[in-house]
Design a protein around this motif. Structure first.
Motif, PDB file in Angstrom:
ATOM      1  N   ASN A   3      14.042  -1.777 -10.513  1.00  0.00           N
ATOM      2  CA  ASN A   3      13.637  -1.191  -9.243  1.00  0.00           C
ATOM      3  C   ASN A   3      12.205  -0.665  -9.286  1.00  0.00           C
ATOM      4  O   ASN A   3      11.780   0.053  -8.407  1.00  0.00           O
ATOM      5  N   LEU A   4      11.419  -1.065 -10.292  1.00  0.00           N
ATOM      6  CA  LEU A   4      10.022  -0.685 -10.375  1.00  0.00           C
ATOM      7  C   LEU A   4       9.158  -1.732  -9.677  1.00  0.00           C
ATOM      8  O   LEU A   4       9.356  -2.932  -9.854  1.00  0.00           O
ATOM      9  N   LYS A   5       8.191  -1.263  -8.898  1.00  0.00           N
ATOM     10  CA  LYS A   5       7.232  -2.179  -8.304  1.00  0.00           C
ATOM     11  C   LYS A   5       6.331  -2.717  -9.412  1.00  0.00           C
ATOM     12  O   LYS A   5       6.116  -2.072 -10.429  1.00  0.00           O
ATOM     13  N   SER A   6       5.777  -3.898  -9.180  1.00  0.00           N
ATOM     14  CA  SER A   6       4.869  -4.479 -10.168  1.00  0.00           C
ATOM     15  C   SER A   6       3.583  -3.654 -10.259  1.00  0.00           C
ATOM     16  O   SER A   6       3.285  -2.839  -9.380  1.00  0.00           O
ATOM     17  N   CYS A   7       2.821  -3.881 -11.305  1.00  0.00           N
ATOM     18  CA  CYS A   7       1.552  -3.184 -11.497  1.00  0.00           C
ATOM     19  C   CYS A   7       0.623  -3.514 -10.339  1.00  0.00           C
ATOM     20  O   CYS A   7       0.429  -4.694 -10.011  1.00  0.00           O
ATOM     21  N   PRO A   8       0.004  -2.511  -9.718  1.00  0.00           N
ATOM     22  CA  PRO A   8      -0.877  -2.781  -8.582  1.00  0.00           C
ATOM     23  C   PRO A   8      -2.201  -3.433  -8.988  1.00  0.00           C
ATOM     24  O   PRO A   8      -2.939  -3.915  -8.148  1.00  0.00           O
ATOM     25  N   GLU A  13       4.795  -6.524 -15.071  1.00  0.00           N
ATOM     26  CA  GLU A  13       5.976  -5.671 -15.021  1.00  0.00           C
ATOM     27  C   GLU A  13       5.708  -4.382 -15.785  1.00  0.00           C
ATOM     28  O   GLU A  13       5.360  -4.419 -16.961  1.00  0.00           O
ATOM     29  N   TRP A  62       5.790   6.234  -9.370  1.00  0.00           N
ATOM     30  CA  TRP A  62       5.190   4.901  -9.549  1.00  0.00           C
ATOM     31  C   TRP A  62       5.331   4.068  -8.277  1.00  0.00           C
ATOM     32  O   TRP A  62       4.406   3.404  -7.857  1.00  0.00           O
ATOM     33  N   ASN A  63       6.483   4.117  -7.665  1.00  0.00           N
ATOM     34  CA  ASN A  63       6.768   3.293  -6.496  1.00  0.00           C
ATOM     35  C   ASN A  63       6.220   3.859  -5.190  1.00  0.00           C
ATOM     36  O   ASN A  63       6.258   3.179  -4.172  1.00  0.00           O
ATOM     37  N   SER A  64       5.690   5.069  -5.196  1.00  0.00           N
ATOM     38  CA  SER A  64       5.274   5.719  -3.944  1.00  0.00           C
ATOM     39  C   SER A  64       3.871   5.331  -3.487  1.00  0.00           C
ATOM     40  O   SER A  64       3.439   5.755  -2.434  1.00  0.00           O
ATOM     41  N   GLU A  67       1.023   0.169  -0.339  1.00  0.00           N
ATOM     42  CA  GLU A  67       0.855  -1.268  -0.575  1.00  0.00           C
ATOM     43  C   GLU A  67      -0.512  -1.718  -0.047  1.00  0.00           C
ATOM     44  O   GLU A  67      -0.954  -1.265   1.008  1.00  0.00           O
TER      45      GLU A  67
END
Length: 70
Positions: A3-8, A13, A62-64, A67
């Motif tokens: 459930n972690l977003k990928s590295c911006p 991962e 991390w996910n906040s 985008e």
């Protein structure tokens, strides 16, 4: 953890990591969590500097991020 977003920065991962138990008198035994990208090809590859009190807080932080618009 899926459930972690990928590295911006690189799209890699990220990894959820936990610290060793603290030996500080004021925080004895506490384990902290962070999320970071360790992809050696990442242009930023940040070492985790934002430790959180538990895994859930680390993942939420991390996910906040906002985008990027394409």
């Amino acid at each position: 953890m899926d459930n972690l977003k990928s590295c911006p920065f690189c799209g890699g991962e990220p990894e959820l990591i936990n610290s060793e138990p603290s030996t500080a008198n004021h925080n004895s035994g506490a384990v902290h969590s962070a999320v970071a990208c360790f992809n050696m090809n990442c242009s930023v590859m940040p070492y985790p500097k934002l430790w959180h009190v538990n895994e859930e807080e680390a993942v939420n932080a991390w996910n906040s991020r906002k985008e990027l618009e394409k």
